[in-house]
Design an enzyme around this catalytic site. Structure first.
Site, PDB file in Angstrom:
ATOM      1  N   VAL A  95       0.863  -1.182   0.000  1.00 57.00           N
ATOM      2  CA  VAL A  95       0.000   0.000   0.000  1.00 57.00           C
ATOM      3  C   VAL A  95       0.897   1.229   0.000  1.00 57.00           C
ATOM      4  O   VAL A  95       1.698   1.434   0.925  1.00 57.00           O
ATOM      5  CB  VAL A  95      -0.943   0.008   1.232  1.00 57.00           C
ATOM      6  CG1 VAL A  95      -1.776   1.286   1.243  1.00 57.00           C
ATOM      7  CG2 VAL A  95      -1.843  -1.223   1.236  1.00 57.00           C
ATOM      8  N   HIS A  99       3.060   3.652   6.312  1.00 54.70           N
ATOM      9  CA  HIS A  99       2.424   3.102   7.512  1.00 54.70           C
ATOM     10  C   HIS A  99       3.441   2.312   8.310  1.00 54.70           C
ATOM     11  O   HIS A  99       4.350   1.701   7.747  1.00 54.70           O
ATOM     12  CB  HIS A  99       1.217   2.216   7.152  1.00 54.70           C
ATOM     13  CG  HIS A  99       1.507   1.175   6.114  1.00 54.70           C
ATOM     14  ND1 HIS A  99       1.590   1.479   4.772  1.00 54.70           N
ATOM     15  CD2 HIS A  99       1.759  -0.142   6.230  1.00 54.70           C
ATOM     16  CE1 HIS A  99       1.872   0.377   4.088  1.00 54.70           C
ATOM     17  NE2 HIS A  99       1.986  -0.624   4.938  1.00 54.70           N
TER      18      HIS A  99
HETATM   19  P1  AMP Z   1       2.581  -3.278   3.344  1.00 58.45           P
HETATM   20  O1  AMP Z   1       2.886  -4.583   2.666  1.00 58.45           O
HETATM   21  O2  AMP Z   1       3.604  -2.851   4.329  1.00 58.45           O
HETATM   22  O3  AMP Z   1       2.197  -2.192   2.359  1.00 58.45           O
HETATM   23  O4  AMP Z   1       1.313  -3.581   4.238  1.00 58.45           O
HETATM   24  C1  AMP Z   1       0.003  -3.305   3.878  1.00 58.45           C
HETATM   25  C2  AMP Z   1      -0.867  -3.873   4.957  1.00 58.45           C
HETATM   26  O5  AMP Z   1      -2.158  -3.296   4.826  1.00 58.45           O
HETATM   27  C3  AMP Z   1      -1.028  -5.392   4.892  1.00 58.45           C
HETATM   28  O6  AMP Z   1      -0.597  -5.968   6.123  1.00 58.45           O
HETATM   29  C4  AMP Z   1      -2.532  -5.567   4.675  1.00 58.45           C
HETATM   30  O7  AMP Z   1      -3.043  -6.696   5.359  1.00 58.45           O
HETATM   31  C5  AMP Z   1      -3.095  -4.261   5.203  1.00 58.45           C
HETATM   32  N1  AMP Z   1      -4.382  -3.843   4.624  1.00 58.45           N
HETATM   33  C6  AMP Z   1      -4.677  -3.761   3.316  1.00 58.45           C
HETATM   34  N2  AMP Z   1      -5.937  -3.308   3.148  1.00 58.45           N
HETATM   35  C7  AMP Z   1      -6.432  -3.093   4.393  1.00 58.45           C
HETATM   36  C8  AMP Z   1      -7.677  -2.622   4.904  1.00 58.45           C
HETATM   37  N3  AMP Z   1      -8.683  -2.285   4.096  1.00 58.45           N
HETATM   38  N4  AMP Z   1      -7.834  -2.530   6.249  1.00 58.45           N
HETATM   39  C9  AMP Z   1      -6.828  -2.881   7.083  1.00 58.45           C
HETATM   40  N5  AMP Z   1      -5.623  -3.316   6.663  1.00 58.45           N
HETATM   41  C10 AMP Z   1      -5.430  -3.430   5.340  1.00 58.45           C
END
Ligand code: AMP
Ligand code: ZN
Length: 111
Positions: A95, A99
């Site tokens: 994403v 974060h």
């Molecule tokens: P990253 O790989 O560091 O970008 O992590 C993205 C994180 O966002 C992953 O652990 C996903 O499970 C989490 N994620 C994606 N969509 C959502 C959502 N709608 N609500 C909560 N977490 C999410």
């Protein structure tokens, strides 16, 4: 950013299990938790990644980092926690909105 899922959560256009919010950040449960406690600490400002920071982001980053231990206490991680920030494709970032993964609640192997 209009097509960013985390911006949509911040703007309440998408549901999320929000456990903390202030002027700077939102904290919500990861939808695919890797541990009993797994929340995402997300700045309200759409910053793409650590690789795209600029000097205008300093206060936001400082506020997030300074708040992490209080957030960890709030989610029950008074004994300690792990933080992970994935950056870019090579770092496994899925994403493109900065974060911090805040993880704990089970013994975590050394890295
Ligand atoms: P990253 O790989 O560091 O970008 O992590 C993205 C994180 O966002 C992953 O652990 C996903 O499970 C989490 N994620 C994606 N969509 C959502 C959502 N709608 N609500 C909560 N977490 C999410
Ligand atoms: Zn965003």
């Amino acid at each position: 950013m209009s097509d960013c899922i985390f911006c949509k959560i911040i703007n309440k256009e998408l549901p999320a299990d929000i456990i903390y919010e202030d002027d700077c950040m939102v904290v919500f449960k990861d939808i695919q938790p890797k541990a009993p406690v797994h929340v995402l600490v997300v700045p309200k400002k759409h910053i793409v990644s650590l690789a795209k920071l600029n000097s205008a982001d300093q206060d936001v980053i400082a506020q997030m980092m300074m708040n992490l231990s209080a957030i960890a206490e709030k989610v029950g991680l008074s004994d300690g926690f792990r933080t992970i920030i994935n950056t870019g494709k090579g770092g496994g970032q899925e994403v493109d909105h900065l974060h911090v993964h805040l993880i704990g609640g089970r013994p975590l192997p050394g890295f």
